[in-house]
Scaffold this motif. Structure first.
Motif, PDB file in Angstrom:
ATOM      1  N   MET A  13       0.852  -1.189   0.000  1.00  0.00           N
ATOM      2  CA  MET A  13       0.000   0.000   0.000  1.00  0.00           C
ATOM      3  C   MET A  13       0.888   1.240   0.000  1.00  0.00           C
ATOM      4  SD  MET A  13      -3.160   0.994   2.549  1.00  0.00           S
ATOM      5  CE  MET A  13      -2.142   1.083   4.034  1.00  0.00           C
ATOM      6  N   ALA A  14       0.817   2.042  -1.054  1.00  0.00           N
ATOM      7  CA  ALA A  14       1.666   3.224  -1.192  1.00  0.00           C
ATOM      8  C   ALA A  14       1.157   4.350  -0.297  1.00  0.00           C
ATOM      9  CB  ALA A  14       1.694   3.672  -2.642  1.00  0.00           C
ATOM     10  N   LYS A  15       2.085   4.987   0.430  1.00  0.00           N
ATOM     11  CA  LYS A  15       1.733   6.106   1.309  1.00  0.00           C
ATOM     12  C   LYS A  15       2.675   7.269   1.051  1.00  0.00           C
ATOM     13  CE  LYS A  15      -0.007   3.312   5.191  1.00  0.00           C
ATOM     14  NZ  LYS A  15       0.146   3.055   6.636  1.00  0.00           N
ATOM     15  N   LEU A  16       2.147   8.475   1.183  1.00  0.00           N
ATOM     16  CA  LEU A  16       2.987   9.667   1.131  1.00  0.00           C
ATOM     17  C   LEU A  16       2.211  10.825   1.747  1.00  0.00           C
ATOM     18  CD1 LEU A  16       1.911  11.747  -1.351  1.00  0.00           C
ATOM     19  CD2 LEU A  16       2.791   9.895  -2.734  1.00  0.00           C
ATOM     20  N   LYS A  17       2.911  11.859   2.113  1.00  0.00           N
ATOM     21  CA  LYS A  17       2.254  13.039   2.638  1.00  0.00           C
ATOM     22  C   LYS A  17       1.669  13.815   1.464  1.00  0.00           C
ATOM     23  CE  LYS A  17       2.899  17.192   5.444  1.00  0.00           C
ATOM     24  NZ  LYS A  17       3.852  18.012   6.235  1.00  0.00           N
ATOM     25  N   PHE A  18       0.326  13.950   1.491  1.00  0.00           N
ATOM     26  CA  PHE A  18      -0.343  14.610   0.377  1.00  0.00           C
ATOM     27  C   PHE A  18       0.004  16.092   0.318  1.00  0.00           C
ATOM     28  CE2 PHE A  18      -4.266  11.655  -0.406  1.00  0.00           C
ATOM     29  CZ  PHE A  18      -3.397  10.626  -0.738  1.00  0.00           C
ATOM     30  N   THR A  19       0.522  16.493  -0.807  1.00  0.00           N
ATOM     31  CA  THR A  19       0.676  17.906  -1.141  1.00  0.00           C
ATOM     32  C   THR A  19       0.321  18.029  -2.618  1.00  0.00           C
ATOM     33  OG1 THR A  19       2.983  17.741  -1.849  1.00  0.00           O
ATOM     34  CG2 THR A  19       2.589  18.179   0.494  1.00  0.00           C
ATOM     35  N   LYS A  20      -0.003  19.216  -3.055  1.00  0.00           N
ATOM     36  CA  LYS A  20      -0.360  19.407  -4.453  1.00  0.00           C
ATOM     37  C   LYS A  20       0.775  18.988  -5.364  1.00  0.00           C
ATOM     38  CE  LYS A  20      -2.136  22.830  -7.747  1.00  0.00           C
ATOM     39  NZ  LYS A  20      -2.622  24.226  -7.931  1.00  0.00           N
ATOM     40  N   THR A  21       1.984  19.363  -5.013  1.00  0.00           N
ATOM     41  CA  THR A  21       3.147  19.042  -5.840  1.00  0.00           C
ATOM     42  C   THR A  21       3.374  17.539  -5.917  1.00  0.00           C
ATOM     43  OG1 THR A  21       4.205  21.142  -5.272  1.00  0.00           O
ATOM     44  CG2 THR A  21       5.625  19.392  -6.130  1.00  0.00           C
ATOM     45  N   ALA A  22       3.286  16.867  -4.743  1.00  0.00           N
ATOM     46  CA  ALA A  22       3.539  15.430  -4.704  1.00  0.00           C
ATOM     47  C   ALA A  22       2.491  14.651  -5.498  1.00  0.00           C
ATOM     48  CB  ALA A  22       3.572  14.946  -3.253  1.00  0.00           C
ATOM     49  N   LEU A  23       1.218  15.070  -5.384  1.00  0.00           N
ATOM     50  CA  LEU A  23       0.144  14.348  -6.072  1.00  0.00           C
ATOM     51  C   LEU A  23       0.200  14.553  -7.579  1.00  0.00           C
ATOM     52  CD1 LEU A  23      -2.828  14.921  -3.602  1.00  0.00           C
ATOM     53  CD2 LEU A  23      -1.402  12.879  -3.871  1.00  0.00           C
ATOM     54  N   LEU A  24       0.546  15.762  -8.012  1.00  0.00           N
ATOM     55  CA  LEU A  24       0.658  16.017  -9.445  1.00  0.00           C
ATOM     56  C   LEU A  24       1.853  15.297 -10.056  1.00  0.00           C
ATOM     57  CD1 LEU A  24      -0.198  19.829  -9.647  1.00  0.00           C
ATOM     58  CD2 LEU A  24      -1.608  17.912 -10.449  1.00  0.00           C
ATOM     59  N   ALA A  25       2.838  14.976  -9.239  1.00  0.00           N
ATOM     60  CA  ALA A  25       4.045  14.317  -9.741  1.00  0.00           C
ATOM     61  C   ALA A  25       3.847  12.814  -9.933  1.00  0.00           C
ATOM     62  CB  ALA A  25       5.214  14.560  -8.788  1.00  0.00           C
ATOM     63  N   LEU A  26       2.789  12.264  -9.372  1.00  0.00           N
ATOM     64  CA  LEU A  26       2.563  10.820  -9.484  1.00  0.00           C
ATOM     65  C   LEU A  26       2.217  10.463 -10.928  1.00  0.00           C
ATOM     66  CD1 LEU A  26       0.449  10.196  -6.250  1.00  0.00           C
ATOM     67  CD2 LEU A  26       2.819   9.481  -6.658  1.00  0.00           C
ATOM     68  N   ALA A  27       2.903   9.463 -11.460  1.00  0.00           N
ATOM     69  CA  ALA A  27       2.662   9.041 -12.838  1.00  0.00           C
ATOM     70  C   ALA A  27       1.432   8.129 -12.896  1.00  0.00           C
ATOM     71  CB  ALA A  27       3.875   8.297 -13.381  1.00  0.00           C
ATOM     72  N   PRO A  28       0.590   8.280 -13.905  1.00  0.00           N
ATOM     73  CA  PRO A  28      -0.574   7.392 -14.052  1.00  0.00           C
ATOM     74  C   PRO A  28      -0.126   5.948 -14.252  1.00  0.00           C
ATOM     75  CG  PRO A  28      -0.765   9.323 -15.481  1.00  0.00           C
ATOM     76  CD  PRO A  28       0.633   9.305 -14.966  1.00  0.00           C
ATOM     77  N   PRO A  29      -0.974   4.981 -13.880  1.00  0.00           N
ATOM     78  CA  PRO A  29      -0.640   3.569 -14.081  1.00  0.00           C
ATOM     79  C   PRO A  29      -0.787   3.183 -15.554  1.00  0.00           C
ATOM     80  CG  PRO A  29      -2.855   3.767 -13.227  1.00  0.00           C
ATOM     81  CD  PRO A  29      -2.292   5.157 -13.249  1.00  0.00           C
ATOM     82  N   GLU A  30      -0.409   1.959 -15.865  1.00  0.00           N
ATOM     83  CA  GLU A  30      -0.563   1.485 -17.241  1.00  0.00           C
ATOM     84  C   GLU A  30      -2.032   1.286 -17.578  1.00  0.00           C
ATOM     85  OE1 GLU A  30       0.000  -3.275 -17.039  1.00  0.00           O
ATOM     86  OE2 GLU A  30       1.769  -2.114 -16.467  1.00  0.00           O
ATOM     87  N   ALA A  31      -2.338   1.198 -18.853  1.00  0.00           N
ATOM     88  CA  ALA A  31      -3.720   1.086 -19.327  1.00  0.00           C
ATOM     89  C   ALA A  31      -4.435  -0.079 -18.667  1.00  0.00           C
ATOM     90  CB  ALA A  31      -3.731   0.917 -20.844  1.00  0.00           C
ATOM     91  N   GLY A  32      -5.677   0.182 -18.246  1.00  0.00           N
ATOM     92  CA  GLY A  32      -6.516  -0.849 -17.648  1.00  0.00           C
ATOM     93  C   GLY A  32      -6.353  -0.994 -16.148  1.00  0.00           C
ATOM     94  N   LYS A  33      -5.471  -0.206 -15.548  1.00  0.00           N
ATOM     95  CA  LYS A  33      -5.239  -0.312 -14.107  1.00  0.00           C
ATOM     96  C   LYS A  33      -5.454   1.037 -13.418  1.00  0.00           C
ATOM     97  CE  LYS A  33      -2.046  -4.199 -14.323  1.00  0.00           C
ATOM     98  NZ  LYS A  33      -0.733  -4.751 -13.881  1.00  0.00           N
ATOM     99  N   ARG A  34      -5.606   0.992 -12.072  1.00  0.00           N
ATOM    100  CA  ARG A  34      -5.730   2.203 -11.270  1.00  0.00           C
ATOM    101  C   ARG A  34      -4.718   2.152 -10.136  1.00  0.00           C
ATOM    102  NH1 ARG A  34     -12.145   2.586 -10.094  1.00  0.00           N
ATOM    103  NH2 ARG A  34     -11.684   0.500  -9.331  1.00  0.00           N
ATOM    104  N   LEU A  35      -4.194   3.319  -9.805  1.00  0.00           N
ATOM    105  CA  LEU A  35      -3.225   3.440  -8.719  1.00  0.00           C
ATOM    106  C   LEU A  35      -3.899   4.071  -7.514  1.00  0.00           C
ATOM    107  CD1 LEU A  35      -0.263   3.489  -7.609  1.00  0.00           C
ATOM    108  CD2 LEU A  35      -0.057   5.762  -8.665  1.00  0.00           C
ATOM    109  N   ALA A  36      -3.695   3.499  -6.333  1.00  0.00           N
ATOM    110  CA  ALA A  36      -4.234   4.062  -5.091  1.00  0.00           C
ATOM    111  C   ALA A  36      -3.081   4.408  -4.156  1.00  0.00           C
ATOM    112  CB  ALA A  36      -5.181   3.075  -4.418  1.00  0.00           C
ATOM    113  N   VAL A  37      -3.079   5.640  -3.638  1.00  0.00           N
ATOM    114  CA  VAL A  37      -2.086   6.069  -2.658  1.00  0.00           C
ATOM    115  C   VAL A  37      -2.813   6.662  -1.455  1.00  0.00           C
ATOM    116  CG1 VAL A  37      -0.245   6.489  -4.325  1.00  0.00           C
ATOM    117  CG2 VAL A  37      -1.875   8.305  -3.823  1.00  0.00           C
ATOM    118  N   TYR A  38      -2.189   6.551  -0.279  1.00  0.00           N
ATOM    119  CA  TYR A  38      -2.818   6.965   0.969  1.00  0.00           C
ATOM    120  C   TYR A  38      -2.024   8.083   1.630  1.00  0.00           C
ATOM    121  CZ  TYR A  38      -5.709   2.794   0.558  1.00  0.00           C
ATOM    122  OH  TYR A  38      -6.602   1.841   0.121  1.00  0.00           O
TER     123      TYR A  38
END
Length: 454
Positions: free
Chosen positions: A1-26
């Motif tokens: 389970m991926a965790k990080l401190k949510f900030t606008k910069t950190a969330l915008l920097a996250l790369a989308p997953p490959e086609a057909g999948k979803r990424l969840a971070v906490y």
């Protein structure tokens, strides 16, 4: 389970997953606050909380429209509601109030499951969003309880002026969203789209006639997708099922194709004629290691859109019928016909334009040659029609095509595949003989890959 401190910069920097999948971070600050990121790049805040035996994902809002601080504040409120024993729907209502139609619509697209348990396809989601954008503007910002039956009827009436089919689809979408909201306890009351009178469905009884079959088969044989259209015709299966045909579902020795789930929500055993089996055996040697009979390069792994190839087939078939007619009128010499056939193979659009112009000048009725109104689905109807022409009962036709009606379902259930097989094979023989493709008891000879044109 991926965790990080949510900030606008950190969330915008996250790369989308490959086609057909979803990424969840906490979030590390509010551990039950999560963000889901789709392959398309959309980012949405959720509160994740166990509700009984399952996990509840309570949607908060889209990022960056909803800020990190707003998401944390709302998440804390909803978690407080959970602590008092509220269920996810009650918690959502307590904090956010009643949702708008557009909000529930997006949740519907994200969470709705089909009858076989799979999510809505991306194509379905795109089609539904088009309906929302084009026709549902008057209600999309309204709270669910504020939407009236009169508004839905008005949408249906106005949309009917543009497209009767889209008007009916608009009502279906509205009704589905309200039923979804009721199931999640987001809405209490009467579905305003219920019992809205649909537009009369246009009757369509188009199928390939005996005079059209020679030209249709010839044009199919020249297509890079000839196997696809041939098997669509010889099985009478729905286009989506043929597109998804997998080798694991085929028993070529027994002549059976098992479809786990069809459009009407039931499985189907499709009987395969000897001609269909022969085509599949040839194809098996050309598809390599793909799990699908008709592999594709896209996300699904199989072919998804044969319309362009079908349009070319119909263009060639129509022009050839026209060329035959011009020859019968003495308007085309043998040498001109040879040149016309060559142009039709190499540049079908140019050939069509040239000879339609000639036909118009001679005042030849397009009904004598035009086949462009034949749809892919009409291949399915063609098999059923030829079954009827060769003496099959309506019950056997219904069983072979997996039709589902209240009156006939019990009869279909009592039928085995033997009379269905006999009927399909008899109809196949009649179609192929009418097309001049084969004599009785011969096997259809498909062109080699190298000889096909696009």
């Amino acid at each position: 389970m991926a965790k990080l401190k949510f900030t606008k910069t950190a969330l915008l920097a996250l790369a989308p997953p490959e086609a057909g999948k979803r990424l969840a971070v906490y979030d590390t600050e509010v551990p039950k606050l999560a963000m889901r990121i789709t392959a398309a790049g959309s980012r949405t805040f959720y509160v994740v909380k166990r509700a009984g035996a399952s996990m509840a994902w309570v949607k908060l809002g889209a990022f960056p429209e909803m800020t990190v601080e707003q998401a944390r504040t709302e998440a804390q409120k909803i978690l407080g509601e959970f602590a008092t024993g509220a269920n996810p729907a009650a918690a959502r209502r307590a904090i956010r109030g009643e949702p708008t139609f557009a909000e529930v619509f997006e949740q519907y697209l994200d969470e709705k499951k089909k009858r076989d348990g799979t999510p809505l396809s991306e194509r379905t989601k795109r089609d539904y969003r088009d309906v929302l954008r084009m026709y549902l503007g008057p209600i999309k910002a309204s709270k669910l309880s504020k939407i009236t039956r009169a508004e839905v009827k008005a949408i249906h009436t106005q949309t009917t002026k543009k497209s009767a089919a889209q008007a009916d689809r608009s009502v279906i979408v509205i009704s589905s969203v309200f039923n979804f909201a009721a199931d999640l306890e987001l809405f209490e009351g009467t579905n305003p789209a219920g019992r809205i009178q649909k537009n009369p469905a246009p009757s369509r009884d188009r199928f390939a006639q005996s005079t059209e079959l020679p030209h249709l088969f010839a044009a199919i044989a020249e297509s890079s997708l000839c196997d696809f259209f041939l098997l669509s015709l010889l099985t009478g299966a729905r286009r989506s099922n043929v597109q998804e045909m997998a080798w694991r579902d085929l028993d070529l020795d027994a002549g059976i194709w098992r479809i786990g789930m069809t459009k009407n929500g039931t499985p189907q055993n499709v009987t395969l004629s000897p001609e269909a089996v022969a085509a599949l055996r040839v194809r098996k040697r050309t598809t390599g290691t793909s799990a699908f009979v008709f592999p594709g390069t896209g996300q699904t792994g199989h072919i998804v859109e044969p319309k362009k190839a079908w349009a070319t087939i119909l263009r060639r078939a129509s022009v050839r019928r026209l060329l035959d007619h011009l020859e019968s009128l003495g308007k085309l010499t043998a040498e001109e016909r040879k040149r016309a056939d060559k142009q039709l193979l190499e540049a079908p659009a140019a050939a069509e334009k040239r000879y339609r112009t000639i036909a118009d000048a001679l005042e030849i009725d397009p009904a004598l040659y035009d086949m462009t109104d034949l749809r892919i689905h009409d291949l399915r109807r063609t098999l059923g029609s030829w079954q009827a022409k060769t003496g099959a009962s309506l019950a056997i036709i219904g069983k072979s095509l997996n039709h589902k009606t209240h009156q006939a379902t019990a009869i279909y259930a009592r039928l085995d595949l033997d009379p269905v097989r006999q009927s399909v094979e008899t109809a196949t023989q009649a179609m192929l003989e009418a097309a001049g493709v084969k004599q009785p008891a011969d096997v259809v000879r498909l062109p080699t890959r190298s000889s096909k044109q696009n």
